[in-house]
Design an enzyme around this catalytic site. Structure first.
Site, PDB file in Angstrom:
ATOM      1  N   SER A  61       1.704   7.049 -17.936  1.00 37.02           N
ATOM      2  CA  SER A  61       1.408   6.837 -16.510  1.00 37.02           C
ATOM      3  C   SER A  61       1.947   7.972 -15.640  1.00 37.02           C
ATOM      4  O   SER A  61       1.495   8.166 -14.519  1.00 37.02           O
ATOM      5  CB  SER A  61       1.994   5.502 -16.030  1.00 37.02           C
ATOM      6  OG  SER A  61       3.389   5.627 -15.807  1.00 37.02           O
ATOM      7  N   ASN A  73       1.628  -3.617  -9.262  1.00 37.03           N
ATOM      8  CA  ASN A  73       1.515  -2.588 -10.303  1.00 37.03           C
ATOM      9  C   ASN A  73       1.682  -3.208 -11.689  1.00 37.03           C
ATOM     10  O   ASN A  73       0.963  -2.876 -12.636  1.00 37.03           O
ATOM     11  CB  ASN A  73       2.594  -1.513 -10.118  1.00 37.03           C
ATOM     12  CG  ASN A  73       2.419  -0.720  -8.835  1.00 37.03           C
ATOM     13  OD1 ASN A  73       1.363  -0.752  -8.216  1.00 37.03           O
ATOM     14  ND2 ASN A  73       3.458  -0.016  -8.425  1.00 37.03           N
ATOM     15  N   GLY A 112       8.099   2.588 -14.258  1.00 37.91           N
ATOM     16  CA  GLY A 112       8.860   1.375 -14.605  1.00 37.91           C
ATOM     17  C   GLY A 112       7.950   0.153 -14.595  1.00 37.91           C
ATOM     18  O   GLY A 112       8.085  -0.742 -15.444  1.00 37.91           O
ATOM     19  N   ASP A 113       7.027   0.121 -13.659  1.00 33.34           N
ATOM     20  CA  ASP A 113       6.095  -1.021 -13.575  1.00 33.34           C
ATOM     21  C   ASP A 113       5.135  -1.023 -14.768  1.00 33.34           C
ATOM     22  O   ASP A 113       4.798  -2.080 -15.303  1.00 33.34           O
ATOM     23  CB  ASP A 113       5.299  -0.959 -12.265  1.00 33.34           C
ATOM     24  CG  ASP A 113       6.213  -0.979 -11.055  1.00 33.34           C
ATOM     25  OD1 ASP A 113       7.291  -1.590 -11.143  1.00 33.34           O
ATOM     26  OD2 ASP A 113       5.860  -0.359 -10.033  1.00 33.34           O
ATOM     27  N   VAL A 129       0.876  -1.167   0.000  1.00 35.45           N
ATOM     28  CA  VAL A 129       0.000   0.000   0.000  1.00 35.45           C
ATOM     29  C   VAL A 129       0.919   1.223   0.000  1.00 35.45           C
ATOM     30  O   VAL A 129       1.868   1.304   0.785  1.00 35.45           O
ATOM     31  CB  VAL A 129      -0.947  -0.015   1.221  1.00 35.45           C
ATOM     32  CG1 VAL A 129      -1.624   1.335   1.394  1.00 35.45           C
ATOM     33  CG2 VAL A 129      -2.000  -1.109   1.026  1.00 35.45           C
ATOM     34  N   GLY A 186      14.197   6.516 -18.095  1.00 39.64           N
ATOM     35  CA  GLY A 186      13.292   7.632 -17.801  1.00 39.64           C
ATOM     36  C   GLY A 186      12.955   8.413 -19.047  1.00 39.64           C
ATOM     37  O   GLY A 186      12.596   7.840 -20.083  1.00 39.64           O
ATOM     38  N   LYS A 232       5.630  -3.221  -6.634  1.00 37.09           N
ATOM     39  CA  LYS A 232       6.058  -3.374  -8.030  1.00 37.09           C
ATOM     40  C   LYS A 232       5.339  -4.531  -8.726  1.00 37.09           C
ATOM     41  O   LYS A 232       4.910  -4.420  -9.872  1.00 37.09           O
ATOM     42  CB  LYS A 232       7.576  -3.538  -8.087  1.00 37.09           C
ATOM     43  CG  LYS A 232       8.288  -2.283  -7.598  1.00 37.09           C
ATOM     44  CD  LYS A 232       9.776  -2.373  -7.684  1.00 37.09           C
ATOM     45  CE  LYS A 232      10.435  -1.261  -6.863  1.00 37.09           C
ATOM     46  NZ  LYS A 232      10.092   0.089  -7.293  1.00 37.09           N
TER      47      LYS A 232
HETATM   48  O1  RIB Z   1       7.586   1.073  -8.503  1.00 40.83           O
HETATM   49  C1  RIB Z   1       6.731   1.785  -7.651  1.00 40.83           C
HETATM   50  C2  RIB Z   1       6.403   0.942  -6.461  1.00 40.83           C
HETATM   51  O2  RIB Z   1       7.567   0.744  -5.713  1.00 40.83           O
HETATM   52  C3  RIB Z   1       5.415   1.563  -5.506  1.00 40.83           C
HETATM   53  O3  RIB Z   1       4.093   1.225  -5.801  1.00 40.83           O
HETATM   54  C4  RIB Z   1       5.892   1.063  -4.150  1.00 40.83           C
HETATM   55  O4  RIB Z   1       4.971   0.272  -3.499  1.00 40.83           O
HETATM   56  C5  RIB Z   1       7.189   0.334  -4.422  1.00 40.83           C
HETATM   57  O5  RIB Z   1       7.015  -1.016  -4.479  1.00 40.83           O
END
Ligand code: RIB
Length: 312
Positions: free
Chosen positions: A285, A46, A254-255, A15, A225, A43
């Protein structure tokens, strides 16, 4: 290749507690922040959400805490249509949380408290074998124990499943254990920590990618980036430039890149198209606040892709 591939994510769920401010406190100092946002993150989670929004069927393998956040996280997966059969509650452990600080340029600083993520074991992965065996791609990150990551890479290889390793957050890596993964995708700072080589310029990134290939990686993509990403394999080393956007919060970009790339590749798109698409999905995003809630739907993304004509 599949029109609606199945993507499995073995990884973290957190969270996110995000504070937006112009300055950050010094030791012993208390200051007021400008804005706060609470959202689902991590990560792994996401990347699962990005893959789902890009049109894949998605299964998550994760551990959440036996606190307020654990059941809410499972509910969030379910409400998005993500298969949470293998998201289990770790009794007596807190959920993973991430205090995040975002500056006016949209750059973030993150502290992850792993909590239940740290209990995800190779046995949990084996228990999820019925899901994993059907997957077109398995995605991994480093917010769960590395022995679990290594075990899953081996599982993917043994079962002929495409495997994407996102070594985030960066930690020393046993290259032999991840070398059979199809893709190794760090960002520039992760690449620096893992290789000990500076990654300031594109040329640095090329040298770093070459080093990683020499360690046995199959394909390396270093995300850079706002400069895009550098894709490297035995056959080519190429910079894929980023798309221009007005960024307000880069957290989770990145996710977004990893989750969407898994879908584009699994749909059978060639890397030449999958990588620019993932670049755009990640860039978009950053135009909204938060991680999962900043990700575009497939329809929104396709409209942007068409409007931009796949151009920069
Ligand atoms: O990459 C972003 C994520 O990194 C965030 O959502 C946080 O929870 C960490 O895991």
């Amino acid at each position: 290749m599949a029109e609606r591939p199945l993507i499995a994510v073995v990884g973290s769920a957190n969270v996110d507690l995000t504070t937006f401010n112009d300055v950050f406190p010094r030791p012993g100092e208390t200051i007021f922040g400008k804005k706060f946002d609470l959202g689902f993150g991590g990560k792994g989670a996401n990347q699962a959400v990005a893959a789902r929004l890009c049109g894949a069927n998605v299964g998550m393998v994760a551990k959440v805490g036996s606190d307020l956040f654990g059941p809410a996280t499972i509910k969030n997966f379910e409400s998005l249509g993500i298969d949470a059969t293998y998201v289990r509650i770790a009794e007596g452990v807190s959920s993973g949380v991430a205090p995040i600080f975002v500056d006016p340029s949209g750059q973030n600083r993150i502290i992850v408290v792993k909590g239940a993520n740290d209990t995800l074991s190779p046995e949990d992965v084996d228990a999820a074998a019925p899901l994993l065996r059907k997957a077109h791609a398995i995605i991994l990150q480093f917010e769960v124990p590395l022995r679990t990551v290594y075990h899953t890479v081996k599982f993917a290889k043994a079962n002929g499943i495409r495997c994407i390793v996102n070594p985030a957050p960066a930690q020393p890596v046993d290259f032999k254990q991840v070398g059979t993964a199809d893709y190794f995708i760090p960002n520039e700072s992760e690449a620096e920590v893992i290789t000990g080589m500076p990654v300031h310029s594109i040329d640095d990134a090329k040298k770093c990618a070459e080093f990683l290939l020499r360690q046995g990686m199959q394909r390396v993509v270093i995300t850079l980036g706002e400069r895009g990403c550098l894709a490297a394999g035995a056959d080519r080393k190429e910079l894929i430039p980023a798309f221009q956007v007005r960024a307000v919060d880069t957290t989770g970009a990145g996710d977004a890149f990893i989750g969407s790339l898994a879908v584009f590749l699994s749909k059978g798109l060639p890397e030449e198209e999958a990588l620019p698409r993932a670049n755009l999905y990640a860039a978009l995003s950053t135009t909204k606040v938060g991680t999962q809630k900043s990700f575009y739907s497939r329809e929104e993304f396709e409209k942007e892709w068409r409007n931009r004509g796949g151009r920069l």
